[in-house]
Design an enzyme around this catalytic site. Sequence first.
Site, PDB file in Angstrom:
ATOM      1  N   GLY A 112       4.249  -7.826  -7.845  1.00 11.78           N
ATOM      2  CA  GLY A 112       2.879  -7.841  -8.346  1.00 11.78           C
ATOM      3  C   GLY A 112       2.010  -6.846  -7.595  1.00 11.78           C
ATOM      4  O   GLY A 112       1.784  -6.994  -6.397  1.00 11.78           O
ATOM      5  N   ALA A 113       1.550  -5.810  -8.307  1.00 14.27           N
ATOM      6  CA  ALA A 113       0.654  -4.819  -7.684  1.00 14.27           C
ATOM      7  C   ALA A 113      -0.770  -5.056  -8.175  1.00 14.27           C
ATOM      8  O   ALA A 113      -1.457  -4.134  -8.608  1.00 14.27           O
ATOM      9  CB  ALA A 113       1.120  -3.397  -8.002  1.00 14.27           C
ATOM     10  N   GLY A 114      -1.187  -6.319  -8.144  1.00 13.43           N
ATOM     11  CA  GLY A 114      -2.575  -6.654  -8.460  1.00 13.43           C
ATOM     12  C   GLY A 114      -3.411  -6.590  -7.190  1.00 13.43           C
ATOM     13  O   GLY A 114      -2.999  -5.989  -6.187  1.00 13.43           O
ATOM     14  N   VAL A 115      -4.567  -7.227  -7.236  1.00 15.94           N
ATOM     15  CA  VAL A 115      -5.504  -7.157  -6.109  1.00 15.94           C
ATOM     16  C   VAL A 115      -4.831  -7.644  -4.822  1.00 15.94           C
ATOM     17  O   VAL A 115      -4.862  -6.953  -3.788  1.00 15.94           O
ATOM     18  CB  VAL A 115      -6.748  -8.033  -6.412  1.00 15.94           C
ATOM     19  CG1 VAL A 115      -7.696  -8.024  -5.239  1.00 15.94           C
ATOM     20  CG2 VAL A 115      -7.445  -7.558  -7.674  1.00 15.94           C
ATOM     21  N   ILE A 116      -4.212  -8.817  -4.881  1.00 20.16           N
ATOM     22  CA  ILE A 116      -3.675  -9.421  -3.652  1.00 20.16           C
ATOM     23  C   ILE A 116      -2.467  -8.628  -3.153  1.00 20.16           C
ATOM     24  O   ILE A 116      -2.338  -8.350  -1.959  1.00 20.16           O
ATOM     25  CB  ILE A 116      -3.345 -10.912  -3.901  1.00 20.16           C
ATOM     26  CG1 ILE A 116      -4.671 -11.675  -4.115  1.00 20.16           C
ATOM     27  CG2 ILE A 116      -2.552 -11.513  -2.755  1.00 20.16           C
ATOM     28  CD1 ILE A 116      -4.508 -13.137  -4.487  1.00 20.16           C
ATOM     29  N   HIS A 168     -30.514   9.929   3.608  1.00 18.76           N
ATOM     30  CA  HIS A 168     -29.602  11.042   3.879  1.00 18.76           C
ATOM     31  C   HIS A 168     -29.316  11.116   5.369  1.00 18.76           C
ATOM     32  O   HIS A 168     -30.243  11.018   6.164  1.00 18.76           O
ATOM     33  CB  HIS A 168     -30.218  12.370   3.429  1.00 18.76           C
ATOM     34  CG  HIS A 168     -29.365  13.539   3.814  1.00 18.76           C
ATOM     35  ND1 HIS A 168     -28.210  13.862   3.131  1.00 18.76           N
ATOM     36  CD2 HIS A 168     -29.485  14.431   4.832  1.00 18.76           C
ATOM     37  CE1 HIS A 168     -27.649  14.920   3.708  1.00 18.76           C
ATOM     38  NE2 HIS A 168     -28.406  15.280   4.744  1.00 18.76           N
TER      39      HIS A 168
HETATM   40  P1  FAD Z   1     -10.916 -22.639  -3.650  1.00 18.34           P
HETATM   41  O1  FAD Z   1     -11.410 -21.695  -2.635  1.00 18.34           O
HETATM   42  O2  FAD Z   1      -9.494 -22.565  -4.047  1.00 18.34           O
HETATM   43  O3  FAD Z   1     -11.262 -24.082  -3.108  1.00 18.34           O
HETATM   44  C1  FAD Z   1     -10.874 -25.244  -3.760  1.00 18.34           C
HETATM   45  C2  FAD Z   1     -10.879 -26.357  -2.751  1.00 18.34           C
HETATM   46  O4  FAD Z   1     -10.698 -27.584  -3.434  1.00 18.34           O
HETATM   47  C3  FAD Z   1      -9.738 -26.266  -1.736  1.00 18.34           C
HETATM   48  O5  FAD Z   1     -10.282 -26.371  -0.455  1.00 18.34           O
HETATM   49  C4  FAD Z   1      -8.841 -27.466  -2.055  1.00 18.34           C
HETATM   50  O6  FAD Z   1      -8.246 -28.042  -0.914  1.00 18.34           O
HETATM   51  C5  FAD Z   1      -9.857 -28.418  -2.652  1.00 18.34           C
HETATM   52  N1  FAD Z   1      -9.269 -29.395  -3.565  1.00 18.34           N
HETATM   53  C6  FAD Z   1      -8.467 -29.139  -4.624  1.00 18.34           C
HETATM   54  N2  FAD Z   1      -8.200 -30.293  -5.287  1.00 18.34           N
HETATM   55  C7  FAD Z   1      -8.851 -31.271  -4.616  1.00 18.34           C
HETATM   56  C8  FAD Z   1      -8.990 -32.651  -4.819  1.00 18.34           C
HETATM   57  N3  FAD Z   1      -8.432 -33.253  -5.882  1.00 18.34           N
HETATM   58  N4  FAD Z   1      -9.714 -33.363  -3.927  1.00 18.34           N
HETATM   59  C9  FAD Z   1     -10.312 -32.770  -2.871  1.00 18.34           C
HETATM   60  N5  FAD Z   1     -10.233 -31.449  -2.649  1.00 18.34           N
HETATM   61  C10 FAD Z   1      -9.525 -30.717  -3.510  1.00 18.34           C
HETATM   62  N6  FAD Z   1     -12.033 -13.440  -3.656  1.00 18.34           N
HETATM   63  C11 FAD Z   1     -13.064 -12.621  -3.388  1.00 18.34           C
HETATM   64  O7  FAD Z   1     -14.117 -12.746  -4.003  1.00 18.34           O
HETATM   65  N7  FAD Z   1     -12.960 -11.631  -2.437  1.00 18.34           N
HETATM   66  C12 FAD Z   1     -11.822 -11.443  -1.733  1.00 18.34           C
HETATM   67  O8  FAD Z   1     -11.757 -10.549  -0.883  1.00 18.34           O
HETATM   68  C13 FAD Z   1     -10.714 -12.297  -1.996  1.00 18.34           C
HETATM   69  N8  FAD Z   1      -9.577 -12.148  -1.300  1.00 18.34           N
HETATM   70  C14 FAD Z   1      -8.554 -13.018  -1.518  1.00 18.34           C
HETATM   71  C15 FAD Z   1      -7.387 -12.857  -0.782  1.00 18.34           C
HETATM   72  C16 FAD Z   1      -6.334 -13.718  -0.957  1.00 18.34           C
HETATM   73  C17 FAD Z   1      -5.071 -13.535  -0.143  1.00 18.34           C
HETATM   74  C18 FAD Z   1      -6.454 -14.794  -1.885  1.00 18.34           C
HETATM   75  C19 FAD Z   1      -5.339 -15.775  -2.066  1.00 18.34           C
HETATM   76  C20 FAD Z   1      -7.606 -14.966  -2.633  1.00 18.34           C
HETATM   77  C21 FAD Z   1      -8.664 -14.065  -2.453  1.00 18.34           C
HETATM   78  N9  FAD Z   1      -9.848 -14.180  -3.194  1.00 18.34           N
HETATM   79  C22 FAD Z   1     -10.875 -13.312  -2.969  1.00 18.34           C
HETATM   80  C23 FAD Z   1     -10.031 -15.222  -4.225  1.00 18.34           C
HETATM   81  C24 FAD Z   1     -10.879 -16.364  -3.673  1.00 18.34           C
HETATM   82  O9  FAD Z   1     -10.257 -16.921  -2.546  1.00 18.34           O
HETATM   83  C25 FAD Z   1     -11.099 -17.417  -4.744  1.00 18.34           C
HETATM   84  O10 FAD Z   1     -11.634 -16.816  -5.902  1.00 18.34           O
HETATM   85  C26 FAD Z   1     -12.069 -18.479  -4.268  1.00 18.34           C
HETATM   86  O11 FAD Z   1     -11.578 -19.113  -3.107  1.00 18.34           O
HETATM   87  C27 FAD Z   1     -12.316 -19.510  -5.365  1.00 18.34           C
HETATM   88  O12 FAD Z   1     -13.193 -20.471  -4.892  1.00 18.34           O
HETATM   89  P2  FAD Z   1     -13.168 -21.969  -5.439  1.00 18.34           P
HETATM   90  O13 FAD Z   1     -14.261 -22.672  -4.701  1.00 18.34           O
HETATM   91  O14 FAD Z   1     -13.188 -21.969  -6.905  1.00 18.34           O
HETATM   92  O15 FAD Z   1     -11.742 -22.560  -5.025  1.00 18.34           O
HETATM   93  P1  AMP Z   2      -3.076 -10.308 -10.146  1.00 12.38           P
HETATM   94  O1  AMP Z   2      -3.121 -11.278 -11.309  1.00 12.38           O
HETATM   95  O2  AMP Z   2      -4.161  -9.287 -10.106  1.00 12.38           O
HETATM   96  O3  AMP Z   2      -2.918 -11.011  -8.834  1.00 12.38           O
HETATM   97  O4  AMP Z   2      -1.717  -9.490 -10.352  1.00 12.38           O
HETATM   98  C1  AMP Z   2      -0.427 -10.059 -10.440  1.00 12.38           C
HETATM   99  C2  AMP Z   2       0.520  -9.000 -10.997  1.00 12.38           C
HETATM  100  O5  AMP Z   2       1.871  -9.465 -10.926  1.00 12.38           O
HETATM  101  C3  AMP Z   2       0.247  -8.663 -12.465  1.00 12.38           C
HETATM  102  O6  AMP Z   2      -0.091  -7.302 -12.561  1.00 12.38           O
HETATM  103  C4  AMP Z   2       1.595  -8.970 -13.161  1.00 12.38           C
HETATM  104  O7  AMP Z   2       1.897  -8.011 -14.143  1.00 12.38           O
HETATM  105  C5  AMP Z   2       2.604  -8.898 -12.015  1.00 12.38           C
HETATM  106  N1  AMP Z   2       3.864  -9.655 -12.270  1.00 12.38           N
HETATM  107  C6  AMP Z   2       3.978 -10.916 -12.742  1.00 12.38           C
HETATM  108  N2  AMP Z   2       5.298 -11.300 -12.847  1.00 12.38           N
HETATM  109  C7  AMP Z   2       6.050 -10.240 -12.422  1.00 12.38           C
HETATM  110  C8  AMP Z   2       7.487  -9.981 -12.268  1.00 12.38           C
HETATM  111  N3  AMP Z   2       8.440 -10.897 -12.584  1.00 12.38           N
HETATM  112  N4  AMP Z   2       7.872  -8.765 -11.811  1.00 12.38           N
HETATM  113  C9  AMP Z   2       6.942  -7.844 -11.481  1.00 12.38           C
HETATM  114  N5  AMP Z   2       5.606  -8.014 -11.597  1.00 12.38           N
HETATM  115  C10 AMP Z   2       5.139  -9.195 -12.053  1.00 12.38           C
END
Ligand code: FAD
Ligand code: AMP
Length: 470
Positions: free
Chosen positions: A186-190, A449
């Site tokens: 996966g070459a998406g954001v993460i 600037h």
């Molecule tokens: P979450 O942050 O997922 O929080 C949900 C919470 O609910 C969790 O703490 C969980 O434990 C709790 N929970 C779930 N079910 C229950 C339940 N039944 N009872 C009690 N608690 C519960 N976004 C950005 O905007 N910028 C970034 O740079 C960015 N970098 C990222 C990097 C990585 C590696 C990853 C994985 C994600 C990144 N994201 C980034 C995405 C971002 O983390 C999420 O979009 C964001 O956390 C979503 O917030 P949320 O509050 O919806 O959910």
């Molecule tokens: P994102 O949703 O931005 O985190 O990106 C995830 C990426 O993973 C998407 O671009 C998908 O096309 C890619 N992906 C999902 N399944 C596969 C797979 N089996 N092999 C290679 N790439 C994949």
Amino acid sequence: MADYQLVVIGAGPGGYVCALRAAQLGLKVACTESWRDPAGAPVLGGTCLNVGCIPSKALLDSSHLYQHISTGAARHGIHCAPPQLDVPTMLKRKDDIVKSLTDGIAALFRKHGVDWIQGHGRLLAPGWIEVSHGDKQSRVSAEQVVIATGSIPAAIPQATVNNQNIVDSTGALEFTEVPAELGIIGAGVIGLELGSVWARLGARVTLLEALPDLLPSVDRELSAVAQKSYRNQGLNLLLGATVSAAEDNQGVTVQYRQNDAVQQTHFNKLIVAVGRHPNTSGLGAAEVGLKLDARGFIQVDTLGRTNLPGVRAIGDVTGGPMLAHKASEEGVRIADSIAGRTITPLNHDHVPWVIYTWPELAWAGSTAEALQSRGIAFRSGAFPFFASGRAKAMGETTGMVKLLSDAQTDRLLGVHIFGPSASELIAEAVLAMEYEASSEDLARTIHAHPSLSEAVHEAALAVNDQALHI
Ligand code: FAD
Ligand code: AMP
């Protein structure tokens, strides 16, 4: 009378912000959260603070500094002995940052009088939540419920995460040494962000991406510039490569299909970064009749209302841009609405996206391709960072700013930036779009600037063919 006016389930950036805002507005609020840190202690902050935005940026900043000292400093006339990499200290720094921020949320809850109910929340009925903590259960009642349960890494059967050599984004923040050969599905954001971290620290990184194009939702011109830059940085991007199997056998053997040929390759570690899945596990959705869509996201209207009375949902679990600031902004609006304020729906088009590679890629609004397909006539202005005095002084001349404005009204429709600190530069563009500004408005705004923001100014001038420095 209910125990609380509002109970929020989940304390990620959606849930904790919603709870804080509602408490600020005078509501009696509780928030249930089940997350535990690696030592088993309950923590707030969700994915974003614990295993997402913050720890990934901590490692991106550390690895950027390492690379800068290793290869960038000499160009400034600063000659250093090769820096010594100490991955455990780098990880500890990351963990300390996470802890200080998650502790900070607990302090904010105390300050604003939000009750943190530790445990897993389950909807029993609209207005009734059961919270499980270990083997104890309790019930709370609430006039309003906001579900903010977020998302979890998506899984694929072709590569099962075992937290040994095959990991998800969480495991990829914990490698205690740099893997010599790192594969990423996966070459998406993460995938791109985590790939950048480990490539800067010395790993040979291969990204396997099923789609034929990199980042299909990004403006094509910017995507091409970014792709070239990523390849120059040593990221081995295999596009149109679909992984069909991965086996952990002292390292990982990966099979993939590309151009109708089946290929095999070997990595020390493999990161599965194929997107994120809504988290409704154990929420009781089916039992209470909470409507989910075909992909498992909670169905909401533009004001966050679910099909159940008094139950709203925000953030990743509702789909749309799966970003922390989108979740938080929904949290604020929904809290306002519950407190009786009039709110307007969030405009997803004005949610900025950032990919924290270096240079950074940031955008908001429409791409040129989206405008073309919708038949909207537009004008475009671009400015490359190599013509920016500040970018030159920094030695950061890769990339460009591109603005798109409506051909008739000149209103800004899209802003796309690949360049240094694009995550900061995009804020001005979002403000401009939110207040329906034109490219002419941006062109008439005085920018300091020398600053990188002058590239935004020049791109605005370029919309009318009036850029001054190119
Ligand atoms: P979450 O942050 O997922 O929080 C949900 C919470 O609910 C969790 O703490 C969980 O434990 C709790 N929970 C779930 N079910 C229950 C339940 N039944 N009872 C009690 N608690 C519960 N976004 C950005 O905007 N910028 C970034 O740079 C960015 N970098 C990222 C990097 C990585 C590696 C990853 C994985 C994600 C990144 N994201 C980034 C995405 C971002 O983390 C999420 O979009 C964001 O956390 C979503 O917030 P949320 O509050 O919806 O959910
Ligand atoms: P994102 O949703 O931005 O985190 O990106 C995830 C990426 O993973 C998407 O671009 C998908 O096309 C890619 N992906 C999902 N399944 C596969 C797979 N089996 N092999 C290679 N790439 C994949």
